[in-house]
Structures are given as C-alpha cells and as structure tokens.
Design a protein around this motif. Sequence first.
Motif, PDB file in Angstrom:
ATOM      1  N   TRP A  25       0.863  -1.344  -0.038  1.00 18.50           N
ATOM      2  CA  TRP A  25      -0.017  -0.045  -0.031  1.00 18.50           C
ATOM      3  C   TRP A  25       0.971   1.063   0.076  1.00 18.50           C
ATOM      4  N   LEU A  26       1.728   1.233   0.912  1.00 11.56           N
ATOM      5  CA  LEU A  26       2.736   2.525   0.849  1.00 11.56           C
ATOM      6  C   LEU A  26       3.503   2.753  -0.244  1.00 11.56           C
ATOM      7  N   LEU A  29       1.500   3.977  -2.986  1.00 11.39           N
ATOM      8  CA  LEU A  29       1.453   5.568  -2.675  1.00 11.39           C
ATOM      9  C   LEU A  29       2.433   6.262  -3.195  1.00 11.39           C
ATOM     10  N   TYR A  32       2.477   6.230  -6.963  1.00  9.28           N
ATOM     11  CA  TYR A  32       1.426   7.177  -7.564  1.00  9.28           C
ATOM     12  C   TYR A  32       1.746   8.457  -7.598  1.00  9.28           C
ATOM     13  N   SER A  33       2.384   8.910  -6.456  1.00  5.44           N
ATOM     14  CA  SER A  33       2.644  10.339  -6.170  1.00  5.44           C
ATOM     15  C   SER A  33       3.833  10.857  -7.113  1.00  5.44           C
ATOM     16  N   ARG A  41      -0.370  14.860  -4.812  1.00  5.36           N
ATOM     17  CA  ARG A  41       0.910  14.280  -4.763  1.00  5.36           C
ATOM     18  C   ARG A  41       1.262  14.406  -3.076  1.00  5.36           C
ATOM     19  N   LEU A  42       2.162  13.626  -2.860  1.00  6.35           N
ATOM     20  CA  LEU A  42       2.793  13.656  -1.499  1.00  6.35           C
ATOM     21  C   LEU A  42       3.784  14.944  -1.495  1.00  6.35           C
ATOM     22  N   HIS A  54       7.478  -2.010  -5.355  1.00 10.13           N
ATOM     23  CA  HIS A  54       6.247  -2.077  -5.400  1.00 10.13           C
ATOM     24  C   HIS A  54       5.860  -3.492  -6.151  1.00 10.13           C
ATOM     25  N   LEU A 121      -6.046   1.419  -9.124  1.00  9.20           N
ATOM     26  CA  LEU A 121      -5.801   2.404  -8.457  1.00  9.20           C
ATOM     27  C   LEU A 121      -7.127   2.362  -7.257  1.00  9.20           C
ATOM     28  N   TRP A 124      -6.640   0.256  -4.367  1.00  8.10           N
ATOM     29  CA  TRP A 124      -5.738   0.763  -3.405  1.00  8.10           C
ATOM     30  C   TRP A 124      -6.626   1.363  -2.176  1.00  8.10           C
ATOM     31  N   LEU A 125      -7.542   2.142  -2.896  1.00  9.03           N
ATOM     32  CA  LEU A 125      -8.601   2.884  -2.015  1.00  9.03           C
ATOM     33  C   LEU A 125      -9.216   1.709  -0.994  1.00  9.03           C
ATOM     34  N   ALA A 128      -7.567  -0.049   1.714  1.00  8.89           N
ATOM     35  CA  ALA A 128      -7.542   0.514   2.867  1.00  8.89           C
ATOM     36  C   ALA A 128      -8.636   0.675   3.771  1.00  8.89           C
TER      37      ALA A 128
END
Length: 176
Positions: A25-26, A29, A32-33, A41-42, A54, A121, A124-125, A128
């Motif tokens: 998951w991390l 992220l 994606y960012s 974005r982060l 990943h 994507l 991914w949501l 969580a």
Amino acid sequence: MPRPYQPSLLRLLHGATALPVPLAWLTGLLVYSRYDGRFGRLPFTLSGEWIDIHGTVGVLLWPLALLFAFYALTAGRLRLRQPANAFVLVALVMAVGSGKLMDEDWLRDGQFHHLVYSVHLFTWLLIALAVTLHLVAVLQRGGLPLARSMASLSLRPGDLPSHWAAQILRSIRSRP
Ligand code: HEM
C-alpha cells in the motif's frame, strides 16, 4: 469467556499475507505520487526505484494471497460469513489480481488510461477501507483478545502442521 483461538494454518497464512499488505500500500502510494499524481501528490519525494520495489512486494504477495484465499474459501469459509472478513478478502484478491495485470512501463511512459490501472488504483482505496473495517469489526466482536489471537504462537494438540492437510481435506469433504 474462553480465550479465542485461531487455527495455526490460518495464523501462518493470515500473517504472511497481512504483513506485506501495508508495504504494498505504502510503496503504491509513493509510485502514484511520483508518476501519476492526478489527484494530488505527497509533499515530498523519496528517491528509489519505487515501481520495482512495489512490483517485488506484489510478486511476493500474490502467491501468499492465493494460498490464503484458498484456505479462507475452504477451512476458513465459516469466518467469511462475517461481512468484513469477506470484504477484505475480495479487496485483497482484486488488488493483487489487477496488480498482476499491470505493465510496469505504463506509468513510466505516462499511460494512465488503461482500465486495469484504474481498477488497480481503485483497489488501493478499497484495501485501505476494507482493512480498516476488518480491524474495527474484529475489535468490536472480540476486542483485543480476538485481535491478539491472530498473532498468538500457542498451539493446541490436533492443530500441528502435520494436521493441516487433513483440516483442509475435511473442510472440502464437508462442503454443504
Ligand atoms: C492487512 C491485511 C489483512 C487482511 C487482508 C486480512 C484478511 C482476513 C481474512 C480474509 C480473514 C478471514 C479468514 C478466514 O476465512 O479463515 C481474516 C480473519 C481475521 N483477521 Fe484479518 N486481515 C488483515 C489484517 C488483520 C489484522 C491487522 C488483524 C488483527 C490484529 C486481523 C485479525 C483477524 C482476526 C482476529 C480474524 C478472525 C476473525 C474471525 O474469527 O472472524 N486481521 N482476516
């Protein structure tokens, strides 16, 4: 109330699957960012080959998820009557399955239009949400003793690795 006990094979497969999930998951992220970021974005970038990292976590996760899903659908099927357990299993299988269909060059090439990527994507949501609901449901149903029972190392007689094959076969034979 008796202390909750989880079968040893369930604990092994559950733990082996649940540990890499936050890692996937991390790292997802971070990927994606860095490469997509259409919805934000982060505020930082971490250097590293995050697509490869990943992907490696995904490669590790999918056979474990497959074995765990097989266990959950056979010996663990009564636990799947809990909606939150069934939901987290579906989210896991969808996340791993759509990840398996991803091409690692799509994001490097800026190809965000693939349906499989949109599904990945979305999962991914979903994962969580599903893991959060799963944890809330476990804590609501049995509190910390139930949550802890999944990490316990105790073994009951009749639940040793030598009994695992018989446990699965029995559950398959007793299918309604
Ligand atoms: C991180 C990803 C996780 C996934 C994908 C996951 C998935 C699942 C699934 C599919 C089941 C049902 C198994 C079966 O049918 O035999 C289950 C059961 C269970 N999980 Fe998780 N889990 C996760 C995390 C956790 C965590 C962090 C805890 C607690 C600390 C936990 C505690 C439990 C417990 C206690 C059960 C048995 C519940 C019952 O008897 O109904 N899970 N999990």
